[in-house]
Scaffold this active site. Structure first.
Site, PDB file in Angstrom:
ATOM      1  N   LEU A   1     -69.778 -37.718-100.256  1.00 34.24           N
ATOM      2  CA  LEU A   1     -68.630 -37.472 -99.378  1.00 34.24           C
ATOM      3  C   LEU A   1     -67.451 -36.834-100.112  1.00 34.24           C
ATOM      4  CD1 LEU A   1     -68.697 -40.818 -97.353  1.00 34.24           C
ATOM      5  CD2 LEU A   1     -69.894 -38.667 -96.871  1.00 34.24           C
TER       6      LEU A   1
ATOM      7  N   HIS B   1     -65.454 -34.552 -95.282  1.00 34.02           N
ATOM      8  CA  HIS B   1     -66.018 -35.701 -94.567  1.00 34.02           C
ATOM      9  C   HIS B   1     -64.915 -36.702 -94.212  1.00 34.02           C
ATOM     10  CE1 HIS B   1     -69.684 -34.565 -97.073  1.00 34.02           C
ATOM     11  NE2 HIS B   1     -70.115 -34.453 -95.829  1.00 34.02           N
TER      12      HIS B   1
END
Ligand code: PAF
Length: 281
Positions: free
Chosen positions: A33, A37
């Protein structure tokens, strides 16, 4: 935060949320991530009672020569980031949990998947729409969040949801960029420091295209040529595609009017990066 690994425990979690009449926002990811994100997660957090992030490096959307095996992974960091961002549950199935044994059913959106990234990555979008469908069936979200860096993916998923009457609202979230303009992507991780410096050419080329249009240029070939020229100035880069297209059909335009999408995919060494901008004419 719940860590859900199987479909059955996820169904139980989802049932408990539905029983409490909590709305569910799903952020589908392949992990590793980054700020892009997190922007999806923050938007989901604002709009839903419960936020579920799925982390699954989906093998069916990678071609045989692509980077499935070396796709970056860091589950520990992902969990930490999700906890900090107020995520309620992570669904992190194994490949075997998602594709056990014989798998014979595919979801395929036509036309929209045959251009841009679809032309150079055959089967990619079929893998994406199939796994996203499975995620929707397992998690039954009210809303699902996709980043506009993958503009074509968002358009394809919206089409799928509309065509198949899937009761989920698709929310497209603006691209997050590094300070020098590079769109955040897990694949930026592959770049050497020298390639990372070169990678700024994607956004620079898009800006050149945008500026020409804003200054009144209406000839598609001139705009495209200027973008190509900027990229070709960089050593060790190869253009996969540069397209000036209609943002709803993704078909290349021959006249620049209303709203156009400038989209490109460029190899920086062995790493293929994509980016796009929408230009109001
Ligand atoms: O955008 C991605 O990370 C993936 O394509 C998605 C939507 C999680 C499906 O595997």
């Amino acid at each position: 935060m719940e860590l859900l690994k199987t479909v059955s425990e996820t169904r139980q979690f989802v049932a408990s949320q539905k029983e409490e009449k909590r709305s569910i926002g799903l952020v589908p990811t392949m992990g590793y991530l980054h700020q892009g994100h997190l922007s999806l997660i923050h938007t989901a957090r604002e709009q839903n009672d419960t936020v579920v992030v799925s982390i699954f490096v989906n093998p069916t959307q990678f071609g045989p020569q692509e980077d499935l095996d070396r796709y970056p992974r860091d589950l520990e960091k992902d969990c930490r980031l999700c906890t900090q961002a107020g995520v309620d549950a992570i669904f992190m199935p194994t490949a075997n949990e998602m594709y056990p044994g014989r798998f014979l059913t595919w979801v395929q959106v036509q036309e929209l998947t045959e251009v841009l990234c679809g032309a150079s990555r055959p089967g990619h979008f079929r893998g994406v729409t199939t796994v996203v469908n499975k995620l929707f069936n397992i998690i039954q979200p009210d809303r699902a969040y996709f980043g506009l860096k993958d503009f074509q993916q968002a358009v394809v998923i919206k089409q799928m949801v509309q065509d198949l009457n899937i009761p989920v609202e698709i929310v497209a979230v603006p691209t997050v960029r590094e300070a020098d303009g590079l769109a955040t992507s897990s694949r930026n991780e592959y770049l050497t420091p020298q390639e990372r410096a070169r990678a700024t050419v994607l956004y620079r080329s898009l800006q050149i295209g945008r500026q020409l249009i804003e200054a009144g240029e209406r000839n598609v070939h001139s705009v495209r040529e200027a973008m190509v020229k900027e990229i070709e100035r960089q050593p060790n880069t190869r253009i996969d595609y540069i397209a000036i297209c209609d943002p709803s059909t993704l078909v290349p335009v021959d006249q620049i009017k209303n709203q156009v999408l400038l989209a490109l995919a460029v190899w920086i060494g062995n790493t293929r990066l994509i980016d796009n901008v929408l230009v109001e004419v």
